[in-house]
Design a protein around this motif. Structure first.
Motif, short mmCIF file in Angstrom:
data_model
loop_
_atom_site.label_atom_id
_atom_site.label_comp_id
_atom_site.label_asym_id
_atom_site.label_seq_id
_atom_site.Cartn_x
_atom_site.Cartn_y
_atom_site.Cartn_z
N SER A 82 0.84 -1.20 0.00
CA SER A 82 0.00 0.00 0.00
C SER A 82 0.87 1.25 0.00
N ASN A 83 0.49 2.22 -0.81
CA ASN A 83 1.17 3.52 -0.89
C ASN A 83 2.65 3.42 -1.27
N LYS A 84 3.02 2.44 -2.04
CA LYS A 84 4.42 2.32 -2.49
C LYS A 84 4.46 2.67 -3.97
N HIS A 85 5.10 1.87 -4.80
CA HIS A 85 5.25 2.17 -6.21
C HIS A 85 5.06 0.92 -7.06
N THR A 86 4.83 1.15 -8.36
CA THR A 86 4.68 0.02 -9.28
C THR A 86 6.08 -0.52 -9.63
N ILE A 115 -15.16 -14.53 -6.96
CA ILE A 115 -14.28 -15.47 -6.27
C ILE A 115 -13.40 -14.61 -5.37
N CYS A 116 -13.15 -15.07 -4.15
CA CYS A 116 -12.29 -14.33 -3.24
C CYS A 116 -11.00 -15.10 -2.98
N ALA A 117 -9.91 -14.34 -2.85
CA ALA A 117 -8.61 -14.93 -2.52
C ALA A 117 -8.01 -14.16 -1.35
N ASP A 118 -7.04 -14.77 -0.70
CA ASP A 118 -6.50 -14.21 0.54
C ASP A 118 -5.56 -13.02 0.35
N LYS A 119 -4.96 -12.87 -0.84
CA LYS A 119 -3.97 -11.80 -1.02
C LYS A 119 -3.68 -11.65 -2.50
N GLY A 120 -2.69 -10.80 -2.82
CA GLY A 120 -2.17 -10.76 -4.19
C GLY A 120 -2.41 -9.49 -4.97
N LEU A 121 -3.47 -8.73 -4.65
CA LEU A 121 -3.77 -7.54 -5.45
C LEU A 121 -3.35 -6.27 -4.75
N CYS A 122 -2.99 -5.28 -5.57
CA CYS A 122 -2.72 -3.95 -5.08
C CYS A 122 -3.01 -2.97 -6.22
N LYS A 123 -2.84 -1.69 -5.97
CA LYS A 123 -3.09 -0.68 -6.98
C LYS A 123 -2.28 -0.99 -8.24
N GLY A 124 -2.94 -1.01 -9.40
CA GLY A 124 -2.28 -1.30 -10.66
C GLY A 124 -2.46 -2.73 -11.14
N ASP A 125 -3.05 -3.60 -10.32
CA ASP A 125 -3.23 -5.01 -10.68
C ASP A 125 -4.63 -5.33 -11.20
N LEU A 126 -5.57 -4.40 -11.07
CA LEU A 126 -6.95 -4.69 -11.45
C LEU A 126 -7.06 -5.00 -12.93
N GLY A 127 -7.89 -5.99 -13.26
CA GLY A 127 -8.04 -6.46 -14.63
C GLY A 127 -7.16 -7.65 -14.95
N GLY A 128 -6.23 -7.97 -14.05
CA GLY A 128 -5.34 -9.10 -14.26
C GLY A 128 -6.03 -10.42 -13.96
N PRO A 129 -5.39 -11.53 -14.36
CA PRO A 129 -6.03 -12.85 -14.20
C PRO A 129 -5.76 -13.52 -12.86
N LEU A 130 -6.78 -14.26 -12.41
CA LEU A 130 -6.64 -15.24 -11.35
C LEU A 130 -6.56 -16.58 -12.07
N VAL A 131 -5.42 -17.25 -11.97
CA VAL A 131 -5.17 -18.47 -12.73
C VAL A 131 -5.08 -19.67 -11.79
N CYS A 132 -5.86 -20.70 -12.10
CA CYS A 132 -5.85 -21.94 -11.32
C CYS A 132 -5.65 -23.10 -12.29
N ASN A 133 -4.63 -23.88 -12.07
CA ASN A 133 -4.33 -25.03 -12.94
C ASN A 133 -4.29 -24.66 -14.41
N GLY A 134 -3.66 -23.54 -14.75
CA GLY A 134 -3.49 -23.14 -16.14
C GLY A 134 -4.72 -22.52 -16.78
#
Length: 170
Positions: A82-86, A115-134
């Protein structure tokens, strides 16, 4: 006005000259609701008939709805805290899927078809994929209280397959 673009097949944003593609058309989900982020998914038609110089393998879409209990991963160039840089180098992190009831307690007003996950997203990541088993099972939609400490919410791609296939046939 400058045309919007996407980057394909690279892990390093400082080297994107041959991987940039302009967006010709945007297909927003017809039932998208900005206030709740319900059906927060769109398709992009990319322009250009030249060689794409794409060296990677496309991520597969799900073929039907199914319950996901696997370890999954997310990737992006967004903030690392949070509040860091890309970053210029693509980051990938393994995530665990969270039970919907637990997620609803953490994220009030949770939209349907997510679908909910425990972590992984931050500012600039929206629109990216959640990938499970390819398979791309989700599209990064939002994260709790706009801080990067989970839970993270993804639009469930399998719930939009009818719409996706209809757009692809056009």
């Amino acid at each position: 006005m400058e045309k919007a673009m996407v980057v394909l097949g690279t892990h390093d944003l400082s080297r994107v000259e041959k991987t940039v593609k302009y967006i010709d058309k945007i297909f927003k989900h017809p039932s998208y609701k900005s206030d709740t982020r319900e059906n927060n998914i769109m398709l992009l038609k990319l322009g250009g008939k030249d060689n794409w110089h794409f060296k990677g393998q496309p991520i597969q879409l799900p073929t039907s709805e199914k319950i996901i209990n696997d370890k999954c991963s997310v990737a992006g160039w967004g903030f690392t805290e949070s509040n860091k840089h890309t970053v210029n180098d693509l980051r990938v992190v393994d995530v665990c899927i969270i039970n919907q009831d637990v997620c609803k307690k953490e994220s009030s007003g949770l939209p349907a078809n997510v679908i909910c996950a425990d972590k992984g997203l931050c500012k600039g990541d929206l629109g990216g994929p959640l990938v499970c088993n390819g398979t791309a099972v989700g599209v990064a939609s939002f994260y709790k209280n706009e801080v990067c400490d989970g839970p993270n919410v993804y639009t469930d791609i399998s719930k939009s397959l009818t719409w996706i296939n209809k757009v692809l046939k056009k």
